[in-house]
Design a protein around this motif. Sequence first.
Motif, mmCIF file in Angstrom:
data_model
loop_
_atom_site.group_PDB
_atom_site.id
_atom_site.type_symbol
_atom_site.label_atom_id
_atom_site.label_comp_id
_atom_site.label_asym_id
_atom_site.label_seq_id
_atom_site.Cartn_x
_atom_site.Cartn_y
_atom_site.Cartn_z
ATOM 1 N N PRO A 17 0.830 -1.206 0.000
ATOM 2 C CA PRO A 17 0.000 0.000 0.000
ATOM 3 C C PRO A 17 0.863 1.254 0.000
ATOM 4 O O PRO A 17 1.949 1.276 0.591
ATOM 5 C CB PRO A 17 -0.801 -0.116 1.293
ATOM 6 N N GLY A 75 -9.647 -0.016 8.292
ATOM 7 C CA GLY A 75 -8.515 0.336 7.455
ATOM 8 C C GLY A 75 -8.641 1.758 6.947
ATOM 9 O O GLY A 75 -9.609 2.457 7.225
ATOM 10 N N GLU A 102 -8.317 1.690 1.272
ATOM 11 C CA GLU A 102 -8.423 0.242 1.410
ATOM 12 C C GLU A 102 -9.886 -0.180 1.529
ATOM 13 O O GLU A 102 -10.301 -1.203 0.968
ATOM 14 C CB GLU A 102 -7.635 -0.225 2.635
ATOM 15 N N THR A 144 -5.822 -5.967 -0.195
ATOM 16 C CA THR A 144 -5.863 -4.803 0.685
ATOM 17 C C THR A 144 -5.189 -5.118 2.012
ATOM 18 O O THR A 144 -4.945 -6.281 2.330
ATOM 19 C CB THR A 144 -7.317 -4.367 0.978
ATOM 20 N N GLU A 145 -4.924 -4.065 2.756
ATOM 21 C CA GLU A 145 -4.481 -4.197 4.144
ATOM 22 C C GLU A 145 -5.613 -3.727 5.037
ATOM 23 O O GLU A 145 -5.811 -2.528 5.230
ATOM 24 C CB GLU A 145 -3.202 -3.393 4.391
#
Length: 212
Positions: free
Chosen positions: A120, A175, A179, A191-192
Amino acid sequence: MSNHALAERHRLAELLAAAGPDAPTLCAGWSTRDLAAHLVVRERRPDAAAGIRVGALAGHTHRVQSGYAERPYEELLRLFRSGPPMLSPFALPGADEAANTVEYFVHAEDVRRAGEEWTPQPVPPGRADALWRRLPLLARMEAGRRSPVRLELSRPNGQSLTVGPAGAPMVRITGEPGELVLFVYGRGERTELAVDGPPDAVTALRHVLPLP
């Protein structure tokens, strides 16, 4: 006043140029060439763009987009960089910013995160806030209608919103706004995000919306 759509347009164009015409994307079945053709058709061919959302018109859209995809890749990028023509709906005052900030952010990440190695990148605070402001409507339209569970979408700063069927088990997704936007658009696998909820509810959610 910030023009987030213009900044994301430039970022997406640079990513497409760097990747070349045959790179993968997170758009199922689309190469970067296909994505570039989609972007051009969307703002230059309103007769065909309707088929992006209306199934009955999808055949026409596919034919027009396939024709554009046969053009030189550099031409597609030039058309995209130059912005909407005067007669495009996106040329109306404010339309580009309203309609394309999220569109171009998501597609830029479709290119950037398609490879096996990605991380990211920080989103400028103003742009993150712009994505967050658009998230409630997007979440209801894209995720809330599909989710079998109640979703609480939360930012690390404590802001949150909920969508999905009332009375269903709750799953919290935490998040950064970018995200969360990617999650509601079905890109959650790349995604994180932190996911918290009853295991059965998380499993049910994972069946309809990818999770990290």
